[in-house]
Motif scaffolding. Structure first.
Motif, short mmCIF file in Angstrom:
data_model
loop_
_atom_site.label_atom_id
_atom_site.label_comp_id
_atom_site.label_asym_id
_atom_site.label_seq_id
_atom_site.Cartn_x
_atom_site.Cartn_y
_atom_site.Cartn_z
N MET A 1 -27.24 1.34 28.49
CA MET A 1 -27.77 2.63 28.73
C MET A 1 -28.03 3.41 27.45
N LYS A 2 -28.67 4.33 27.42
CA LYS A 2 -29.02 5.05 26.02
C LYS A 2 -28.15 6.46 26.27
N THR A 3 -27.69 6.67 25.02
CA THR A 3 -26.70 7.88 24.95
C THR A 3 -27.79 8.85 24.56
N ILE A 4 -27.72 10.00 24.95
CA ILE A 4 -28.22 11.19 24.53
C ILE A 4 -27.49 12.53 24.41
N SER A 5 -28.10 13.36 23.89
CA SER A 5 -27.17 14.67 23.93
C SER A 5 -26.93 15.43 25.05
N LEU A 6 -26.04 16.22 25.41
CA LEU A 6 -25.77 17.07 26.42
C LEU A 6 -26.86 18.07 26.51
N ALA A 7 -27.52 18.58 25.48
CA ALA A 7 -28.66 19.52 25.47
C ALA A 7 -29.71 18.98 25.85
N GLU A 8 -29.95 17.69 26.13
CA GLU A 8 -31.27 17.16 26.50
C GLU A 8 -31.43 17.13 28.19
N LEU A 9 -30.53 17.20 28.66
CA LEU A 9 -30.00 17.08 30.06
C LEU A 9 -31.16 18.33 30.67
N LYS A 10 -31.88 17.99 31.85
CA LYS A 10 -32.50 18.86 32.70
C LYS A 10 -31.45 19.25 34.08
N ALA A 70 -23.54 18.79 20.51
CA ALA A 70 -22.40 17.99 19.90
C ALA A 70 -21.71 17.06 20.68
N VAL A 71 -22.27 16.95 21.99
CA VAL A 71 -21.54 16.27 23.07
C VAL A 71 -22.64 14.91 23.41
N LYS A 72 -22.24 13.84 23.21
CA LYS A 72 -23.32 12.63 23.52
C LYS A 72 -22.83 12.09 24.99
N VAL A 73 -23.89 11.93 25.81
CA VAL A 73 -23.62 11.63 27.34
C VAL A 73 -24.55 10.54 27.61
N GLU A 74 -24.03 9.88 28.78
CA GLU A 74 -25.02 8.76 29.46
C GLU A 74 -25.35 9.26 30.73
N LEU A 75 -26.72 9.42 30.93
CA LEU A 75 -27.35 10.05 32.06
C LEU A 75 -26.89 8.87 33.37
N ILE A 76 -26.77 9.43 34.62
CA ILE A 76 -26.24 8.79 35.60
C ILE A 76 -27.62 8.85 36.59
N MET A 77 -28.19 7.63 36.72
CA MET A 77 -29.31 7.37 37.55
C MET A 77 -29.01 7.60 38.93
#
Length: 79
Positions: A1-10, A70-77
């Motif tokens: 899975m791709k790691t993104i920043s917490l700020a990118e979540l909807k 500053a927080v890296k997350v992995e989206l839960i599908m």
């Protein structure tokens, strides 16, 4: 899975925290409960996109967009 920043979540999206920036800000965020492995949800986003309210555990935490970056997350599908 791709790691993104917490700020990118909807709004409404869930993710698992994978890491924090190694800095004073990262340490501050850990003290506020943002720990690797915790599940986090975007609860609300302000009309202009900043700040963002996150649900983590059983409380709400509001962060500025630059703090959330500053927080890296992995989206839960969702299935």
């Amino acid at each position: 899975m791709k790691t993104i920043s917490l700020a990118e979540l909807k709004q409404g999206e869930h993710a698992v925290i994978k890491g924090l920036e190694r800095s004073e800000l990262g340490n501050k965020l850990m003290v506020m409960g943002l720990l690797v492995g915790e599940t986090i949800e975007v609860n609300r986003i302000a009309p202009l996109g900043d700040p963002i309210a996150f649900k983590i555990g059983n409380y709400l935490l509001s962060l500025r967009k630059d703090e959330a970056a500053a927080v890296k997350v992995e989206l839960i599908m969702e299935s």
